[in-house]
Enzyme design. Structure first.
Site, mmCIF file in Angstrom:
data_model
loop_
_atom_site.group_PDB
_atom_site.id
_atom_site.type_symbol
_atom_site.label_atom_id
_atom_site.label_comp_id
_atom_site.label_asym_id
_atom_site.label_seq_id
_atom_site.Cartn_x
_atom_site.Cartn_y
_atom_site.Cartn_z
ATOM 1 N N PHE A 1 -8.311 -5.012 3.944
ATOM 2 C CA PHE A 1 -7.251 -4.387 4.845
ATOM 3 C C PHE A 1 -5.507 -5.521 5.134
ATOM 4 O O PHE A 1 -6.140 -6.381 5.990
ATOM 5 C CB PHE A 1 -7.137 -4.353 6.271
ATOM 6 C CG PHE A 1 -6.116 -2.545 6.959
ATOM 7 C CD1 PHE A 1 -5.187 -2.091 5.670
ATOM 8 C CD2 PHE A 1 -5.864 -3.764 7.394
ATOM 9 C CE1 PHE A 1 -4.280 -1.135 7.033
ATOM 10 C CE2 PHE A 1 -4.381 -3.579 8.931
ATOM 11 C CZ PHE A 1 -4.009 -2.128 8.053
ATOM 12 N N ILE A 2 -4.817 -5.276 4.218
ATOM 13 C CA ILE A 2 -4.250 -6.200 4.556
ATOM 14 C C ILE A 2 -3.318 -6.100 5.971
ATOM 15 O O ILE A 2 -2.407 -5.454 5.630
ATOM 16 C CB ILE A 2 -2.903 -6.378 2.627
ATOM 17 C CG1 ILE A 2 -3.958 -6.706 1.815
ATOM 18 C CG2 ILE A 2 -1.784 -7.339 3.127
ATOM 19 C CD1 ILE A 2 -3.864 -7.953 2.106
ATOM 20 N N GLU B 1 -11.748 -2.807 0.710
ATOM 21 C CA GLU B 1 -11.181 -3.851 0.544
ATOM 22 C C GLU B 1 -10.870 -4.271 1.429
ATOM 23 O O GLU B 1 -10.449 -3.510 2.821
ATOM 24 C CB GLU B 1 -10.457 -3.154 -0.441
ATOM 25 C CG GLU B 1 -9.342 -2.006 -0.404
ATOM 26 C CD GLU B 1 -8.010 -2.033 -1.088
ATOM 27 O OE1 GLU B 1 -8.069 -2.330 -2.316
ATOM 28 O OE2 GLU B 1 -7.127 -1.862 -0.412
ATOM 29 N N ARG C 1 2.243 10.618 -12.854
ATOM 30 C CA ARG C 1 2.731 11.820 -12.329
ATOM 31 C C ARG C 1 4.453 11.088 -12.629
ATOM 32 O O ARG C 1 4.896 10.456 -11.914
ATOM 33 C CB ARG C 1 1.859 12.817 -11.668
ATOM 34 C CG ARG C 1 1.918 11.900 -10.307
ATOM 35 C CD ARG C 1 1.557 13.321 -9.231
ATOM 36 N NE ARG C 1 0.830 12.435 -7.916
ATOM 37 C CZ ARG C 1 1.423 11.850 -6.892
ATOM 38 N NH1 ARG C 1 2.600 12.135 -7.172
ATOM 39 N NH2 ARG C 1 1.053 11.477 -5.796
ATOM 40 N N GLU D 1 1.165 1.143 -7.894
ATOM 41 C CA GLU D 1 1.836 0.626 -6.917
ATOM 42 C C GLU D 1 1.401 -0.829 -6.513
ATOM 43 O O GLU D 1 0.003 -1.124 -7.131
ATOM 44 C CB GLU D 1 1.506 1.912 -6.025
ATOM 45 C CG GLU D 1 2.004 3.636 -5.802
ATOM 46 C CD GLU D 1 1.818 3.894 -4.879
ATOM 47 O OE1 GLU D 1 0.921 3.793 -3.676
ATOM 48 O OE2 GLU D 1 2.652 5.581 -5.083
ATOM 49 N N GLY E 1 -2.960 9.397 1.802
ATOM 50 C CA GLY E 1 -3.574 9.343 3.012
ATOM 51 C C GLY E 1 -5.590 9.336 2.966
ATOM 52 O O GLY E 1 -5.627 9.128 4.131
ATOM 53 N N VAL F 1 7.011 12.200 -5.542
ATOM 54 C CA VAL F 1 7.905 12.698 -4.817
ATOM 55 C C VAL F 1 9.218 11.480 -4.056
ATOM 56 O O VAL F 1 10.027 12.335 -5.133
ATOM 57 C CB VAL F 1 7.654 12.524 -3.418
ATOM 58 C CG1 VAL F 1 8.206 13.495 -2.363
ATOM 59 C CG2 VAL F 1 6.296 13.661 -3.690
ATOM 60 N N LYS G 1 -8.861 5.060 -8.492
ATOM 61 C CA LYS G 1 -8.724 3.447 -8.092
ATOM 62 C C LYS G 1 -9.432 2.766 -8.167
ATOM 63 O O LYS G 1 -9.613 1.079 -8.281
ATOM 64 C CB LYS G 1 -8.177 3.645 -6.337
ATOM 65 C CG LYS G 1 -7.244 4.654 -6.398
ATOM 66 C CD LYS G 1 -7.346 5.181 -3.913
ATOM 67 C CE LYS G 1 -6.214 6.041 -4.109
ATOM 68 N NZ LYS G 1 -6.054 6.286 -2.526
ATOM 69 N N HIS H 1 4.518 -1.457 1.354
ATOM 70 C CA HIS H 1 4.403 -0.865 0.493
ATOM 71 C C HIS H 1 5.370 -0.711 -0.722
ATOM 72 O O HIS H 1 6.433 -0.221 -0.422
ATOM 73 C CB HIS H 1 3.854 -0.042 0.390
ATOM 74 C CG HIS H 1 3.524 1.413 -0.016
ATOM 75 N ND1 HIS H 1 1.527 2.576 -0.294
ATOM 76 C CD2 HIS H 1 3.464 1.682 -1.430
ATOM 77 C CE1 HIS H 1 2.317 2.689 -1.146
ATOM 78 N NE2 HIS H 1 2.427 2.933 -2.031
#
Length: 461
Positions: free
Chosen positions: A202-203, A200, A296, A279, A165, A299, A116, A208
């Protein structure tokens, strides 16, 4: 054309890959652990080979055993599915060195998006906004505190590896930051074998939203629209849908195009190939920020397939064979609305405790506009060694209301006995007025959980 593919995964995604291969007239080999000897994908594949003990560390995560299985069964390619080794650049390199095609992004693209923190740097280079935060890894508490002071609380400590998560903590002050820093590092080391974290901003109340991308080896890259994944519990997705209700709102009418272009710029910067997902998080004002690239198949890919009519797994295989993309942005027609609910073997009445065990009765819903991707069947035993997901329930309708109504009906029909499942909780989500209106963010379940669980418990009693 590939003649034989090794499926280096398990559960519903292994079944999904085998189905795609069969439609392409490609033979399949199921690599399985001892715990999965009676699993559906083992029964469906043309061949099967045991790759180790029940623990993932002794089977699905063992590169040497998977490569040995591929060589013994003389396959042309390996499909890693999602999770396990699907985003492991070293595994992709080993496949390439053994002259076995890796069905996913090449190792160069994986390295460019290695974690990330690296992805954030690449996004900045591509001119895509990222949340304020540290420039790289945080090595100690002091650095974390300095970053938090610079960008202001609340902040999030995030593992550079993995997802789902894990290795993530929100901090609202110095004390919770120090505690969260050590907890996130410890969890990340345990789950991913990499304790690296960054900080970072936090919004709060974010949405999402992710964009599905596809790229071929000739540099052609397209996106196939967005998926809204804001319905999450402990940063793990529960319900997904497309198109996003947020982006359908009139005041955000230009946001879809901006985010789609940003997703493609990131993929181009990384010279991305095969399927992936870019994302983002979006705040209430319509500002969007890059989160990460999932290198990848996802899901939640079926809902994109339902609204586009595109088989993403087949395209993964064809791209890996060297075929060019035969669809362009102009060819894509998004129609209708699709929703996916993840069905997990968990007890929503007991803090979602995993519920492994033998399924006594199993009846999957059907009818027009209903799709079930699952590896479960009556008599199958859900092992305790892996993720608790039993399958995915997908509904498609002409519009969002029809898709929701079909989902409510399908959840009511879905019969699984012998174990606990999340079906009752997902029924509560589908009945919630705010969800019905499409008004939600990533804190939706936190707000819903107390009242919904009380109602469920009362209903159960």
């Amino acid at each position: 054309m590939f003649e034989r593919i090794l499926v280096a995964n398990r559960g519903e995604i292994a079944v999904r890959i085998i189905r795609a291969c069969r439609e392409l007239n490609i033979r399949t080999v199921a690599g399985y652990s001892e715990a999965d000897a009676n699993s559906m994908h083992v029964q469906m594949a043309d061949e099967a080979i045991c790759i180790g003990k029940a623990q993932a560390s002794e089977s699905y995560l063992r590169i040497d055993r998977i490569i040995s299985a591929a060589e013994v069964t003389d396959v042309d390619a390996i499909h890693p599915g999602y999770g396990f080794l699907s985003e492991n650049a070293h595994f992709a390199e080993v496949c390439e060195s053994c002259n076995i095609r890796f069905i996913g992004p090449n190792s160069r693209a994986m390295t460019a998006l290695a974690d990330k923190a690296v992805s954030r740097t690449l996004a900045k280079k591509a001119g895509v906004p990222t949340p304020p935060g540290s420039d790289g890894l945080i090595d100690n508490e002091k650095e974390a505190l300095l970053v938090a002071k610079r960008i202001g609380y609340p902040v999030m400590i995030k593992a550079i590896a993995g997802g789902g998560g894990r290795g993530m903590r929100v901090a609202h002050n110095d004390i919770s930051l120090i505690k969260g820093y050590h907890t996130a590092r410890s969890e990340a080391e345990k789950v991913f074998g990499n304790s690296g974290v960054y900080v970072e901003k936090f919004i709060e109340n974010p949405h999402h939203i992710e964009f599905q991308i596809l790229g071929d080896a000739r540099g052609n890259i397209i996106h196939l629209g967005e998926r809204d994944c804001s319905i999450q519990r402990r940063n793990q997705k529960v319900v997904e849908e497309t198109p996003s209700p947020l982006l359908e709102h009139g005041k955000f009418k230009d946001l879809r195009k901006k985010m789609g272009r940003a997703a493609i710029r990131i993929a181009e910067e990384a010279q991305y190939t095969n399927a992936g997902t870019v994302e983002f998080i979006v705040d209430d004002a319509g500002n969007f920020y890059f989160l990460e690239v999932n290198k990848r198949i996802q899901v939640e890919h079926p809902i994109t397939e339902e609204v586009t009519g595109v088989d993403l797994v087949k395209l993964q295989i064809m791209i890996a064979m060297g075929e060019p993309l035969r669809i362009s942005d102009k060819d894509l027609v998004m129609r209708g609305h699709a929703i996916e609910c993840r069905i997990n073997a968990e007890d929503p009445f007991d803090d979602f405790r995993p519920s492994p065990g033998r399924i006594e009765m199993y009846y999957a819903p059907g009818g027009r506009g209903v799709r079930v991707d699952s590896h479960a069947y009556a008599g199958y035993t859900i092992p305790s060694h892996y993720d608790s997901m039993i399958g995915k329930l997908i509904t498609f309708g002409r519009d969002r209301r029809e898709a929701m109504d079909k989902m409510s009906r399908a959840l009511h029909e879905y019969l699984i006995t012998g174990i606990k499942t999340t079906i009752p909780f997902e029924q509560a989500i589908l009945q919630d007025p705010n969800f019905r209106r499409g008004v939600y963010s990533t804190n939706f379940i936190e707000q819903l959980l107390g009242g919904a669980r009380r109602e469920l418990i009362e209903e159960k009693a």
